[in-house]
Design a protein around this motif. Sequence first.
Motif, PDB file in Angstrom:
ATOM      1  N   UNK A   1     -29.642 -19.024  21.447  1.00 58.90           N
ATOM      2  CA  UNK A   1     -29.138 -19.259  22.235  1.00 58.90           C
ATOM      3  C   UNK A   1     -27.308 -18.584  22.342  1.00 58.90           C
ATOM      4  N   UNK A   2     -27.361 -18.093  21.842  1.00 56.18           N
ATOM      5  CA  UNK A   2     -25.977 -17.629  21.748  1.00 56.18           C
ATOM      6  C   UNK A   2     -26.077 -16.216  22.628  1.00 56.18           C
ATOM      7  N   UNK A   3     -25.140 -16.269  23.741  1.00 59.09           N
ATOM      8  CA  UNK A   3     -25.684 -14.737  24.712  1.00 59.09           C
ATOM      9  C   UNK A   3     -25.312 -13.610  24.012  1.00 59.09           C
ATOM     10  N   UNK A   4     -24.071 -13.426  23.192  1.00 58.25           N
ATOM     11  CA  UNK A   4     -23.891 -12.148  22.897  1.00 58.25           C
ATOM     12  C   UNK A   4     -24.353 -11.718  22.126  1.00 58.25           C
ATOM     13  N   UNK A   5     -25.330 -12.556  21.784  1.00 61.06           N
ATOM     14  CA  UNK A   5     -26.529 -11.462  20.861  1.00 61.06           C
ATOM     15  C   UNK A   5     -27.680 -10.845  21.714  1.00 61.06           C
ATOM     16  N   UNK A   6     -27.939 -11.585  22.853  1.00 61.22           N
ATOM     17  CA  UNK A   6     -28.786 -11.061  23.611  1.00 61.22           C
ATOM     18  C   UNK A   6     -28.791 -10.448  24.709  1.00 61.22           C
ATOM     19  N   UNK A   7     -27.580  -9.964  24.909  1.00 65.46           N
ATOM     20  CA  UNK A   7     -26.694  -9.348  26.150  1.00 65.46           C
ATOM     21  C   UNK A   7     -26.963  -9.154  27.936  1.00 65.46           C
ATOM     22  N   UNK A   8     -28.055  -8.154  28.139  1.00 67.76           N
ATOM     23  CA  UNK A   8     -27.805  -8.601  29.754  1.00 67.76           C
ATOM     24  C   UNK A   8     -29.131  -9.915  29.904  1.00 67.76           C
ATOM     25  N   UNK A   9     -30.425 -10.064  28.911  1.00 74.05           N
ATOM     26  CA  UNK A   9     -30.844 -11.311  28.834  1.00 74.05           C
ATOM     27  C   UNK A   9     -32.193 -10.402  29.053  1.00 74.05           C
ATOM     28  N   UNK A  10     -32.271  -9.495  29.471  1.00 69.93           N
ATOM     29  CA  UNK A  10     -33.312  -8.882  30.338  1.00 69.93           C
ATOM     30  C   UNK A  10     -34.007  -7.272  29.065  1.00 69.93           C
ATOM     31  N   UNK A  11     -35.519  -7.245  29.712  1.00 73.25           N
ATOM     32  CA  UNK A  11     -35.774  -5.772  28.901  1.00 73.25           C
ATOM     33  C   UNK A  11     -35.192  -5.460  29.809  1.00 73.25           C
ATOM     34  N   UNK A  12     -34.048  -4.407  30.142  1.00 73.95           N
ATOM     35  CA  UNK A  12     -33.459  -3.298  30.870  1.00 73.95           C
ATOM     36  C   UNK A  12     -33.245  -2.091  30.081  1.00 73.95           C
ATOM     37  N   UNK A  13     -33.044  -2.512  28.450  1.00 71.68           N
ATOM     38  CA  UNK A  13     -32.430  -1.618  27.618  1.00 71.68           C
ATOM     39  C   UNK A  13     -31.021  -1.902  27.079  1.00 71.68           C
ATOM     40  N   UNK A  14     -30.469  -3.205  28.185  1.00 69.96           N
ATOM     41  CA  UNK A  14     -29.040  -3.885  27.359  1.00 69.96           C
ATOM     42  C   UNK A  14     -29.366  -5.118  26.756  1.00 69.96           C
ATOM     43  N   UNK A  15     -30.708  -5.845  25.985  1.00 70.87           N
ATOM     44  CA  UNK A  15     -30.519  -6.561  25.738  1.00 70.87           C
ATOM     45  C   UNK A  15     -31.290  -6.958  25.832  1.00 70.87           C
ATOM     46  N   UNK A  16     -32.352  -8.497  25.375  1.00 65.22           N
ATOM     47  CA  UNK A  16     -33.110  -9.026  25.325  1.00 65.22           C
ATOM     48  C   UNK A  16     -33.523 -10.237  25.712  1.00 65.22           C
ATOM     49  N   UNK A  17     -34.515 -11.288  26.009  1.00 64.40           N
ATOM     50  CA  UNK A  17     -34.916 -12.039  26.147  1.00 64.40           C
ATOM     51  C   UNK A  17     -34.518 -13.158  25.587  1.00 64.40           C
ATOM     52  N   UNK A  18     -34.023 -14.043  25.947  1.00 67.58           N
ATOM     53  CA  UNK A  18     -33.476 -15.175  24.499  1.00 67.58           C
ATOM     54  C   UNK A  18     -34.828 -15.852  23.772  1.00 67.58           C
ATOM     55  N   UNK A  19     -36.239 -15.382  24.609  1.00 68.08           N
ATOM     56  CA  UNK A  19     -37.774 -16.054  23.610  1.00 68.08           C
ATOM     57  C   UNK A  19     -38.073 -14.874  23.189  1.00 68.08           C
ATOM     58  N   UNK A  20     -37.438 -13.832  22.733  1.00 68.21           N
ATOM     59  CA  UNK A  20     -38.162 -12.077  22.420  1.00 68.21           C
ATOM     60  C   UNK A  20     -38.677 -13.182  21.116  1.00 68.21           C
ATOM     61  N   UNK A  21     -38.264 -12.480  20.377  1.00 68.89           N
ATOM     62  CA  UNK A  21     -39.245 -13.396  19.191  1.00 68.89           C
ATOM     63  C   UNK A  21     -40.558 -14.382  19.428  1.00 68.89           C
ATOM     64  N   UNK A  22     -40.620 -15.302  20.275  1.00 73.38           N
ATOM     65  CA  UNK A  22     -41.508 -15.475  20.710  1.00 73.38           C
ATOM     66  C   UNK A  22     -43.006 -14.472  21.307  1.00 73.38           C
ATOM     67  N   UNK A  23     -42.945 -13.677  20.887  1.00 75.71           N
ATOM     68  CA  UNK A  23     -43.517 -12.539  21.189  1.00 75.71           C
ATOM     69  C   UNK A  23     -44.511 -12.259  19.908  1.00 75.71           C
ATOM     70  N   UNK A  24     -45.697 -12.204  20.029  1.00 71.62           N
ATOM     71  CA  UNK A  24     -46.088 -12.285  18.722  1.00 71.62           C
ATOM     72  C   UNK A  24     -46.709 -10.385  18.119  1.00 71.62           C
ATOM     73  N   UNK A  25     -46.639  -9.566  19.627  1.00 77.66           N
ATOM     74  CA  UNK A  25     -46.617  -7.924  19.140  1.00 77.66           C
ATOM     75  C   UNK A  25     -44.725  -7.637  18.840  1.00 77.66           C
ATOM     76  N   UNK A  26     -43.615  -8.435  19.250  1.00 79.29           N
ATOM     77  CA  UNK A  26     -42.637  -7.843  18.923  1.00 79.29           C
ATOM     78  C   UNK A  26     -42.754  -8.548  16.975  1.00 79.29           C
TER      79      UNK A  26
END
Length: 572
Positions: free
Chosen positions: A314-339
């Motif tokens: 929930x802290x936007x400062x930790x996930x940057x762009x919130x996208x998979x564009x190389x500048x951040x990650x989605x907020x649910x990044x670790x909900x992905x089992x492969x990650x």
Amino acid sequence: MQKAIILALLASGGTALAATPKDTLVIYSGADIPTLDPGGSYDTVSGGFVENMYETLVTYRGSSIRVLEPLLATKWAASNGAKTYTFDLRKGVKFHSGATLTCRDAEYTFERNILTNSSANGNWFLAESLLGTQKNAYEDKTITWQRIDQAVECNSAGQLVFNLAKPDATFLAKLAFNGNSIVERAYAAKLGEWSGTEKDWRDWVGKDLIGSRLSKAPNGTGAYRFVRQDASVVMLEAFNGYWGGRPKISRVVRQKVPELAARQQAFLKGDADFIEGGGRSVDEAQLKGKPGVAWVDDLPNINAPSILMNASITDARLIGSRKLDGKGVPADFFSNINVRKGFSYAFNYGEYINALQSGRGKQRTMLLPEVFFGYDDTVKKYTYSPAQAANYFKQAYKGELWRNGFTLNINYRAGSASALTTFEILKRNIEALNPKFKINLQPKQWSELLADSKNGKESMLLMTWAPDYADPDNFLYTFYASDGYLAVRSNYRDERMDILLKQARQTGDPLERSRWYSLLAKRAYDTAPIMILPAASNYVFYRDNINGISASTYSPMTATVGGVLWKDLSKN
């Protein structure tokens, strides 16, 4: 004169003592102390102070994690199918205020803990025993004042009576937790805490006690009483009215010193009796065998080290762009089992064991110490494998993660060399997989890290779980249940895991519970929700003029540095 020196240190907030006085313990630590209120205490730093200023009804006998003995209680009995517990309380016990302990104080303590139950403290497992739910009255509308009042009562003989929602084989062990230490009703109410009556009970439901008025002016029955606290120093002194007799150590001064090198230097010079170290490898290299240093090794380790991966950051400062564009990650990044599997394979467990544990660590198959029933050493475990890590990262988000890369910010506990080293190992190995993978490490104060993690803000959290009570449920339910204590920090949800945990809770038979826990461990391996870190035998080091610390006196359930309460120590 010695007291004047100590007070001068406290006032200065910085300079070290030239040599610690014989009747004084000086402790240097890199962490701040979140709270001195038992009801809000739910970390080992706070617990180490609470258990020396306050006392519980029962405690663990010596170094045992199974045998309990009376402390503020003198005896107890179970009845009504093990749903009612009746305690006789010790007579003539004084609070630091001078007031005499009564049953009403104990009743107030437990009712206050039930009222203030929240994700910020450990009162959930007390509420679970007495009310049948981990929730508070805001979250569960069936909880009324009458239910709380009837859960803990004083009878006409002045005995304390607990009325459990259902039989709980772990209830006595829960009472030994330092957060269930007894506070004085009248004193707390005068400070502006809950009155102890129905009139204002709703105002205290789910109340955060971390910064409570009682935290700023503690008052227990323990061997040490609070004197003063500022931003960097806490001072306690022996309580002359202590029922167990005046301890030989008259004062305890604890100073916050963030830099490990400064703590080490002060310790080697004799300016500090105990310090927070930098992990086994660092401590062995820098301190073990040096003049004036005593070392006790191969002590039981009943903690469970891990790295939580937050599935909803929930802290936007930790996930940057919130996208998979190389500048951040989605907020649910670790909900992905492969990650999650990619991170689990990318951690070099052998390097961790060598760097932090001098090669003496062991990878566990479960987030449960081996000494507890239910541990299954046949379950698979993750090993360092860059090829496997890359394979899972390539599968994540249908290849988009590998193509675009990511940037993730991770906070670690400021002043903790071992926390920094742990995340540096992870960072180095993740970034080596793909030049588009980037991890930034940022120091953060421990109290802030704890507070923000309970609101789901942290991306990853280095969490070593010290048991509240000696039972596998306190580890496995805490880590994996969707309503477990750490769920708000990891946002982990797995229906199958919840079923297994509840099945294990429905039986008191250790063998049957062990079978459920084995299935749970296999499910944890398959879904990789939490990274299980290696564990090593414990050790303690201290100035060699301190008496009372040994393998036979060390208590693994004690949060106090050294594993021994200060009242049981002396100095030459």
